[in-house]
Motif scaffolding. Structure first.
Motif, PDB file in Angstrom:
ATOM      1  N   ASP A   1       0.835  -1.211   0.000  1.00 52.56           N
ATOM      2  CA  ASP A   1       0.000   0.000   0.000  1.00 52.56           C
ATOM      3  C   ASP A   1       0.866   1.257   0.000  1.00 52.56           C
ATOM      4  OD1 ASP A   1      -2.224  -1.510  -0.090  1.00 52.56           O
ATOM      5  OD2 ASP A   1      -2.674  -1.386   2.063  1.00 52.56           O
ATOM      6  N   ALA A   2       1.927   1.223   0.816  1.00 58.52           N
ATOM      7  CA  ALA A   2       2.820   2.396   0.874  1.00 58.52           C
ATOM      8  C   ALA A   2       3.511   2.584  -0.484  1.00 58.52           C
ATOM      9  CB  ALA A   2       3.860   2.204   1.973  1.00 58.52           C
ATOM     10  N   ARG A   3       3.871   1.463  -1.103  1.00 57.93           N
ATOM     11  CA  ARG A   3       4.553   1.540  -2.410  1.00 57.93           C
ATOM     12  C   ARG A   3       3.610   2.106  -3.484  1.00 57.93           C
ATOM     13  NH1 ARG A   3       6.211  -3.331  -2.365  1.00 57.93           N
ATOM     14  NH2 ARG A   3       4.831  -4.289  -3.907  1.00 57.93           N
ATOM     15  N   ARG A   4       2.344   1.679  -3.433  1.00 55.69           N
ATOM     16  CA  ARG A   4       1.373   2.193  -4.413  1.00 55.69           C
ATOM     17  C   ARG A   4       1.142   3.688  -4.209  1.00 55.69           C
ATOM     18  NH1 ARG A   4      -2.471  -1.234  -6.960  1.00 55.69           N
ATOM     19  NH2 ARG A   4      -4.285  -0.214  -6.051  1.00 55.69           N
ATOM     20  N   ALA A   5       1.074   4.105  -2.950  1.00 57.19           N
ATOM     21  CA  ALA A   5       0.890   5.547  -2.680  1.00 57.19           C
ATOM     22  C   ALA A   5       2.087   6.327  -3.221  1.00 57.19           C
ATOM     23  CB  ALA A   5       0.730   5.778  -1.175  1.00 57.19           C
ATOM     24  N   TYR A   6       3.278   5.768  -3.026  1.00 58.79           N
ATOM     25  CA  TYR A   6       4.498   6.416  -3.516  1.00 58.79           C
ATOM     26  C   TYR A   6       4.496   6.483  -5.053  1.00 58.79           C
ATOM     27  CZ  TYR A   6       9.481   7.101  -4.337  1.00 58.79           C
ATOM     28  OH  TYR A   6      10.679   7.586  -4.776  1.00 58.79           O
ATOM     29  N   LEU A   7       4.101   5.400  -5.696  1.00 58.49           N
ATOM     30  CA  LEU A   7       4.070   5.382  -7.168  1.00 58.49           C
ATOM     31  C   LEU A   7       3.031   6.370  -7.710  1.00 58.49           C
ATOM     32  CD1 LEU A   7       4.483   1.553  -7.828  1.00 58.49           C
ATOM     33  CD2 LEU A   7       6.070   3.349  -8.544  1.00 58.49           C
ATOM     34  N   LEU A   8       1.919   6.529  -6.983  1.00 64.36           N
ATOM     35  CA  LEU A   8       0.908   7.495  -7.428  1.00 64.36           C
ATOM     36  C   LEU A   8       1.449   8.923  -7.312  1.00 64.36           C
ATOM     37  CD1 LEU A   8      -2.349   5.872  -6.013  1.00 64.36           C
ATOM     38  CD2 LEU A   8      -1.687   6.090  -8.409  1.00 64.36           C
TER      39      LEU A   8
END
Ligand SMILES: O=C(O)CCc1cccc(O)c1
Length: 400
Positions: A378-385
């Motif tokens: 989830d943290a990685r997806r937020a970062y990628l967004l």
């Protein structure tokens, strides 16, 4: 002689101005672009198109042609030269949220050329190279613009004047708006080479942020070339910074002491600024792209944020020009939305990206941050967004 009239006159034929021109022209608006250079120059400026910008270009019917000339780069990584640690981020991790889970590496002049060819075929669009907007005066009904060509001063009349004329924007200077922010003391040197650097660096991806405190570099693949970006002292002459000796030093830093002698295709040195114009609008005159805001290139946000300005502005201009909507609420909202996103996202993120590289991945908080991103989906997806700029557009849409 009566001045030539158009609905929208765009000063500046870079990617931001051209995207706006094409988006408006497709809807039947009469547009004219004035570009000071004699033709679109093959330069080494922005070369990354982020996923949401690809969504926009797809809507304009440009994507297939760009994908043929660009290079898809789904993965980018941070690499610590001192420890050898790498942290990779793959945009496929947000493939459920985007049709384009990759950055398209495609130099800005190629995007501009594709659009110019399309505009040339449209009766309601005109692109004039070698023509620089010099001065304007606005009244209740429109804007009168004087421009210089190699042979004459020409006068145009337009409903709206758009300043997309770059960092040294003449339109912004005449508006007299402050261009607040700062200039970094160091300069940035970019080199490009067709040498197969990947043969020496087993860890390399399409986009690489390489920390080597106190030094750093960015290594970026574009079609047929590698581009390398390094900071250099602002006290040295351009000749010293672009010399063969400095070029060899950059490749030794990247490839080690036994680096071969590598020839380059381009060497460019430039100053880097973080600045935002105090206002993006004065009645019928609007600023966008580099004319309105400047940031360092780390993360590839400059051209993309300019295209996002163009996208937002076309959504405001179309109802005004085609349906007679009241301009003030719409154009004020353009300024509110894009200025806020510029400050909160583009400025904040690019300043942070530079700091992260300078401090290096070895700083314990940075290492912990990247480790968390690697282990926490989830943290990685937020970062990628954030890094792909979807987060900035989501924020923009929330601003009334
Ligand atoms: O971070 C990016 O995507 C662009 C960084 C970069 C790399 C090479 C040259 C340049 O001007 C910028």
């Amino acid at each position: 002689m009566q001045a030539e009239h158009c609905q929208v006159l765009i000063a500046g034929g870079g990617p931001t101005g051209m995207v706006l021109a094409y988006a408006l022209a497709l809807q039947g608006v009469e547009v004219r672009v004035l570009e000071s250079t004699p033709r679109s120059l093959e330069d080494m400026r922005a070369s990354t198109i982020h996923p949401p910008t690809l969504d926009m270009l797809k809507t304009l019917g440009l994507l297939d042609e760009l994908q043929e000339i660009g290079l898809k780069a789904p993965v980018y990584q941070y690499h610590n030269r001192q420890t050898g640690a790498s942290y990779s981020f793959d945009l496929h991790d947000i493939a459920d949220l985007t049709e384009h889970p990759y950055r398209l590496q495609c130099e800005q002049f190629k995007l501009v050329r594709v659009i110019v060819e399309r505009l040339k075929a449209m009766p309601n669009a005109h692109v004039e190279f070698g023509t620089m907007a010099l001065h304007f005066e606005q009244d209740a009904d429109g804007v009168t613009v004087n421009a210089e060509t190699p042979m004459a001063i020409k006068t145009y009349r337009t409903d709206y004047l758009i300043g997309a004329d770059g960092a040294n924007s003449t339109v912004r200077k005449w508006l007299g708006t402050e261009f607040d922010g700062f200039t970094y003391p160091e300069f940035f040197l970019t080199l490009s080479t067709d040498y197969p650097i990947e043969a020496h660096l087993p860890w390399v991806a399409g986009v690489n942020y390489v920390a080597d405190p106190p030094k750093w570099c960015v290594l970026l693949r574009v079609p047929e070339l590698w581009r390398i970006l390094v900071p250099v002292s602002g006290d040295e002459s351009d000749e010293a910074v672009t010399s063969d000796a400095r070029k060899d030093e950059v490749f030794r830093q990247l490839l080690g002491p036994d680096a071969p002698t590598i020839t380059t295709k381009h060497r460019t040195v430039y100053r880097v600024h973080q600045r935002v114009a105090k206002t993006f609008r004065d009645k019928r005159v609007l600023l966008m792209g580099d004319a309105a805001h400047l940031n360092n290139p780390l993360g590839g946000f400059g051209m993309n944020s300019g295209i996002h300005d163009a996208w937002n502005l076309k959504d405001k201009l179309l109802p005004i020009l085609l349906e007679g909507a009241n301009p003030d609420p719409l154009l004020d909202r353009y300024e509110r939305q894009r200025r806020k996103v510029t400050y909160d996202f583009v400025q904040a993120q690019t300043i942070a990206n530079k700091k992260a590289l300078e401090e290096g991945l070895a700083s314990s908080s940075r290492e912990a941050h990247f480790t968390k991103l690697s282990n926490d989906r989830d943290a990685r997806r937020a970062y990628l967004l954030e890094q792909s700029m979807y987060a900035s557009l989501k924020r923009e849409a929330e601003i009334p």
